[in-house]
Design a protein around this motif. Sequence first.
Motif, short mmCIF file in Angstrom:
data_model
loop_
_atom_site.label_atom_id
_atom_site.label_comp_id
_atom_site.label_asym_id
_atom_site.label_seq_id
_atom_site.Cartn_x
_atom_site.Cartn_y
_atom_site.Cartn_z
N LEU A 345 0.73 -1.13 -0.08
CA LEU A 345 0.00 0.11 0.06
C LEU A 345 0.86 1.25 -0.19
CD1 LEU A 345 -2.69 -0.93 2.65
CD2 LEU A 345 -2.89 -1.01 0.08
N PRO A 346 0.24 2.38 -0.41
CA PRO A 346 1.20 3.58 -0.43
C PRO A 346 1.49 3.76 0.98
CG PRO A 346 -0.96 3.95 -1.62
CD PRO A 346 -1.00 2.41 -1.22
N GLY A 347 2.83 4.41 1.10
CA GLY A 347 3.29 4.47 2.38
C GLY A 347 2.35 5.72 3.36
N ARG A 348 2.17 6.47 2.66
CA ARG A 348 1.37 7.46 3.33
C ARG A 348 0.10 7.05 4.49
NH1 ARG A 348 1.65 12.95 -0.05
NH2 ARG A 348 4.04 13.18 -0.17
N LEU A 349 -0.27 5.88 4.00
CA LEU A 349 -1.36 5.11 4.49
C LEU A 349 -0.93 4.49 5.84
CD1 LEU A 349 -3.33 3.49 1.50
CD2 LEU A 349 -4.24 5.33 3.15
N ALA A 350 0.36 4.10 5.97
CA ALA A 350 0.81 3.34 7.16
C ALA A 350 0.65 4.05 8.62
CB ALA A 350 2.33 3.07 6.94
N THR A 422 -14.20 8.75 11.42
CA THR A 422 -14.25 9.89 10.90
C THR A 422 -12.89 10.25 10.21
OG1 THR A 422 -16.07 10.65 12.15
CG2 THR A 422 -14.90 12.65 10.92
N VAL A 423 -11.97 10.38 11.18
CA VAL A 423 -10.55 10.57 10.96
C VAL A 423 -9.91 9.67 10.01
CG1 VAL A 423 -8.22 10.63 11.78
CG2 VAL A 423 -10.29 11.56 13.36
N PHE A 424 -10.13 8.28 10.13
CA PHE A 424 -9.65 7.63 9.34
C PHE A 424 -9.94 7.49 7.79
CE2 PHE A 424 -9.38 3.23 7.02
CZ PHE A 424 -7.99 2.59 7.22
N ASP A 425 -11.32 7.72 7.61
CA ASP A 425 -11.93 8.06 6.38
C ASP A 425 -11.30 9.28 5.64
OD1 ASP A 425 -13.43 5.83 7.21
OD2 ASP A 425 -15.50 6.98 7.09
N SER A 426 -11.26 10.21 6.35
CA SER A 426 -10.75 11.62 5.88
C SER A 426 -9.22 11.30 5.27
CB SER A 426 -10.81 12.70 6.82
OG SER A 426 -10.53 14.03 6.33
N ALA A 427 -8.48 10.69 6.08
CA ALA A 427 -7.16 10.63 6.07
C ALA A 427 -6.63 10.00 5.00
CB ALA A 427 -6.26 10.14 7.14
N THR A 428 -7.36 8.72 4.75
CA THR A 428 -7.11 7.81 3.76
C THR A 428 -7.80 7.79 2.44
OG1 THR A 428 -8.76 6.06 4.67
CG2 THR A 428 -6.42 6.08 5.52
N GLY A 429 -9.03 8.67 2.47
CA GLY A 429 -9.89 8.77 1.06
C GLY A 429 -10.82 7.50 1.23
N GLY A 430 -10.80 6.72 2.12
CA GLY A 430 -11.75 5.67 2.06
C GLY A 430 -13.14 5.66 2.93
N SER A 431 -13.48 4.57 3.37
CA SER A 431 -14.88 4.69 4.09
C SER A 431 -14.77 3.28 5.06
CB SER A 431 -16.20 4.31 3.33
OG SER A 431 -15.99 3.21 2.37
N SER A 432 -15.22 3.57 6.13
CA SER A 432 -15.17 2.53 7.43
C SER A 432 -16.60 2.47 7.87
CB SER A 432 -14.39 2.94 8.22
OG SER A 432 -14.54 4.22 9.02
N ALA A 445 -12.91 -1.48 6.91
CA ALA A 445 -12.87 -0.39 6.25
C ALA A 445 -12.37 -0.64 4.55
CB ALA A 445 -11.36 0.18 6.71
N THR A 446 -12.65 0.30 3.86
CA THR A 446 -12.42 0.07 2.35
C THR A 446 -11.43 1.21 2.16
OG1 THR A 446 -14.59 -0.82 1.72
CG2 THR A 446 -13.34 0.13 -0.04
N ILE A 447 -10.23 0.96 1.70
CA ILE A 447 -9.13 1.76 1.42
C ILE A 447 -8.59 1.93 -0.02
CG2 ILE A 447 -6.85 2.21 2.45
CD1 ILE A 447 -7.33 0.37 4.61
N PRO A 448 -8.59 2.94 -0.60
CA PRO A 448 -8.07 3.15 -1.97
C PRO A 448 -6.63 2.76 -1.85
CG PRO A 448 -9.17 5.02 -1.23
CD PRO A 448 -9.14 3.99 0.02
N THR A 449 -6.30 1.87 -2.83
CA THR A 449 -4.86 1.38 -2.82
C THR A 449 -3.87 1.96 -3.70
OG1 THR A 449 -5.41 -0.07 -4.56
CG2 THR A 449 -5.59 -1.08 -2.51
N THR A 450 -4.47 3.15 -4.17
CA THR A 450 -3.31 3.97 -5.39
C THR A 450 -3.84 5.67 -4.67
OG1 THR A 450 -5.42 3.99 -6.94
CG2 THR A 450 -3.66 2.40 -7.21
N VAL A 451 -4.30 5.70 -3.54
CA VAL A 451 -4.38 6.95 -3.17
C VAL A 451 -3.16 8.13 -3.04
CG1 VAL A 451 -4.31 6.40 -0.57
CG2 VAL A 451 -5.68 8.58 -1.26
N ARG A 452 -3.64 9.16 -3.35
CA ARG A 452 -2.32 10.20 -3.18
C ARG A 452 -2.88 11.17 -2.07
NH1 ARG A 452 2.22 11.76 -5.59
NH2 ARG A 452 2.90 13.86 -5.46
N LEU A 453 -2.22 10.88 -1.00
CA LEU A 453 -2.86 11.92 0.16
C LEU A 453 -2.18 13.37 0.07
CD1 LEU A 453 -2.20 9.33 3.10
CD2 LEU A 453 -4.30 9.64 1.85
N THR A 454 -3.10 14.35 0.56
CA THR A 454 -2.88 15.75 0.63
C THR A 454 -2.85 16.33 1.87
OG1 THR A 454 -4.91 16.43 0.09
CG2 THR A 454 -3.23 16.00 -1.75
#
Length: 455
Positions: A345-350, A422-432, A445-454
Amino acid sequence: MSSSDPQEISLAALAEMSPAMLWRGDDQGRCVYLNLAMREFWGLKLQDCGNFDWSSSVLPEDHPAVFGPLGQAMATVEPFICEGRYRRADGEVRVLRTRAQPYRDELGAFAGMVGVNEDITELRAVEHTLSLRNMELAASVGALKSTADRFALASSISGLAMSEHDQELRYTWAHNVPDSLGKTPSEIVGPEVGQPLERLLRRTLETGESQNEELSFLMGEQRMWVDIQSSPTTLPDGQAGVIASAMDVTARKLNESKLEVLAKELSHRVKNVFAVVQAIIRQSARTVGVPDTFVKAVEGRLVALSEAQNALLQMGNDQFQLDTLLNGQLSHLDRVDISGPEIRLPGRLAPYVSLAVHELGTNALKYGSLSVPGGRVLVRWEKVDEQNLQLRWEERDGPSPKKAESTATRRDSGFGSKLLTTVFDSATGGSSVLMFASDGLVWTATIPTTVRLTL
């Protein structure tokens, strides 16, 4: 996971005393709040925040770089990142990177921007120094000995030198190896470089198998690295021979060394920041009388975040192995069954995945299935499609939750629940979805695997 007034007071105190420079503006862009670190940077008192003009310390030539992104973000109600030079209260010019995002009032209306300013002056100085060192390194190549000149010439043309050798290791054909026919490597470049190359070529002849080796040697005062590959061949006269290629990988090796040093320094600084934050938490908690349980919970989250960040830095790239991270975060717990396909997964999700499983593990150990004999936890994940991953935490054979909600999502006011939703969804761009079944908590949790976080 429930909230209380002392916790709210502590969180406000943490924001005020945070070493990070935090700020908040209203929907017209006016300053509303600056925490202590930000006020000290600009030499302001708390009562000065409402009258502070953002532009007063930004160097005039950097106004477009700072207020352009701010204005665009205010108009579109989107997060933004900018960088500019600011004059500190003591007169020194510092480079600040601003990261901000919009916030809304109770009715959901846009209320302004909240952000953090990061002083990256030293980072830019290090980058400038590295740039100068690279220039010096490039300039020194011309002073190398004749063999180094041949390697540099071959690299500038094609980056590759090729040759063919007979059973005596003499060159029978060469590309980008001048004046070599009929000679051995040692006769051309000397024994220090030639003998290791000859050993590799001879091993190819004796085993009849391809060889690959990275050779390191000194040319004058410059250390060089060359990647050598060789394969057995048959010469035109029917005799056994060797064909070889050589690639100069010195630049790559030097860059790897620099990156390793920078990564270690960054890891050290990150650990120091977390240590400072932990000290602030303890001091603030003693000041306002926050319960020890709250302090331990926050420290646990900080440790989880620190470990995730350190593991990510050690990986050397911007990805992490999900099973490795989960096993590391949950290794101290028994009766946890972790299983799923190998996925990166993208490192910024860690940090966010680490915080989530830490929160779930702590809750399970204190109140959930791991708090009773026979209780267990199943952690599973699978690819939903090419763009999304589903991660599931399911507690079984545990005590019935006091506020069981077996068919509805629960997003109460507790910080833990907000962290998992709320925090997890906002940070990862997914839904929980956080649910409370009859024998334990279930978090999906559903997490985008190619997300680019800002954020």
